[in-house]
Design an enzyme around this catalytic site. Structure first.
Site, PDB file in Angstrom:
ATOM      1  N   GLY A 162      39.281  45.200  73.893  1.00  0.00           N
ATOM      2  CA  GLY A 162      39.269  44.046  74.807  1.00  0.00           C
ATOM      3  C   GLY A 162      37.974  43.982  75.593  1.00  0.00           C
TER       4      GLY A 162
ATOM      5  CG  ASP B 220      37.313  40.810  72.357  1.00  0.00           C
ATOM      6  OD1 ASP B 220      37.701  39.811  71.726  1.00  0.00           O
ATOM      7  OD2 ASP B 220      37.570  40.991  73.555  1.00  0.00           O
TER       8      ASP B 220
ATOM      9  N   GLY C 266      39.266  35.302  72.173  1.00  0.00           N
ATOM     10  CA  GLY C 266      40.137  35.167  73.337  1.00  0.00           C
ATOM     11  C   GLY C 266      41.585  35.474  73.024  1.00  0.00           C
TER      12      GLY C 266
ATOM     13  CB  SER D 132      42.557  45.480  68.139  1.00  0.00           C
ATOM     14  OG  SER D 132      43.112  46.721  68.379  1.00  0.00           O
TER      15      SER D 132
ATOM     16  CG  HIS E 279      47.320  41.648  78.561  1.00  0.00           C
ATOM     17  ND1 HIS E 279      46.310  42.267  77.859  1.00  0.00           N
ATOM     18  CD2 HIS E 279      47.118  41.970  79.858  1.00  0.00           C
ATOM     19  CE1 HIS E 279      45.544  42.923  78.705  1.00  0.00           C
ATOM     20  NE2 HIS E 279      46.009  42.766  79.928  1.00  0.00           N
TER      21      HIS E 279
END
Ligand code: SAM
Length: 214
Positions: free
Chosen positions: A41, A66, A70, A119, A139
């Site tokens: 991130g 990343d 977004g 990731s 998240h």
């Protein structure tokens, strides 16, 4: 944190309060002499400056992963959207140019290495024991579960797993970093909590070796 880099960390776009950044910097200073740090991130590089500052002081390398498109909450119409980070031609988020400029301006290009990709995709090929792992990626439930499956087992014995946005009380924030990363890490028996600051949790690997399945 050196004054020059503190100014860059403050100016960078991102989601890292100063007391939590200071924790990252302190643990990175302790751990980087023993092996690399990896952040999941990157966003625009705010937390990477705190980590990279430690690498400038004590040596070592910080990898930061990343896809730069977004998270869900960064997309148009969501709470953490920033229109200036949208690629005008493609109409999609692209935080990579801002990250590169931020790290260049901070003079940390030698210390902070961007790994651009999903990731789980990067982690599927990762084999290097990590001295510090900082998880601050997607998240939602699925990204958090994927990050738990993908990364914490690469933390070396004595190394630390740092998790951001851990909120035991649902009134304070979203559940996945708490339920799908922090609690399973503790339940694995491989990690022991050593510090709490704000929503940051620092867990030290106290059982097993890097690569052992959790
Ligand atoms: C909360 S932001 C990171 C904030 C940053 N650490 C800071 O200090 O400002 C989360 C980042 O995770 C990235 N991300 C979300 N899911 C991802 C995934 N599956 N693979 C790679 N990156 C992901 C997003 O693109 C976003 O930039």
């Amino acid at each position: 944190m050196p004054e020059d880099l503190l100014a860059h960390a403050r100016a960078a776009k991102g989601f890292m309060p100063e007391d939590e950044g200071e924790l990252l910097h302190r643990w990175a200073r302790e751990r980087l002499p023993h092996g690399p740090a990896l952040e999941v991130g990157t966003y625009c590089g705010k937390s990477a400056i705190w980590l990279g500052a430690a690498a400038r002081d004590v040596g070592g390398t910080v990898f930061t992963v990343d896809h730069h498109r977004g998270s869900e909450e960064n997309q148009a119409g969501w709470e953490h959207h920033d229109d200036s980070l949208v690629d005008a031609d493609l109409g999609v988020m692209d935080t990579l140019p801002t990250f590169r400029r931020t790290i260049r301006d901070a003079g940390l290009e030698e210390q902070v290495v961007a790994v651009v990709g999903r990731s789980e995709t990067v982690g599927a090929w990762w084999r290097t024991p990590l001295s510090l792992l900082f998880v601050d990626g997607g998240h939602g439930v699925e990204p958090a579960r994927a990050d738990f499956r993908t990364w914490p087992h690469w933390v070396m014995s004595g190394g630390v797993l740092v998790v951001h946005d851990v909120f035991p009380d649902p009134a304070d924030g979203g559940r996945p970093p708490y339920e799908d990363i922090y609690l399973p890490a503790l339940a694995s028996g491989a990690f022991t909590e050593v510090e709490v600051v704000g929503s940051m949790r620092v867990l030290r690997r106290t059982a097993g070796e890097a690569g052992d399945v959790l």
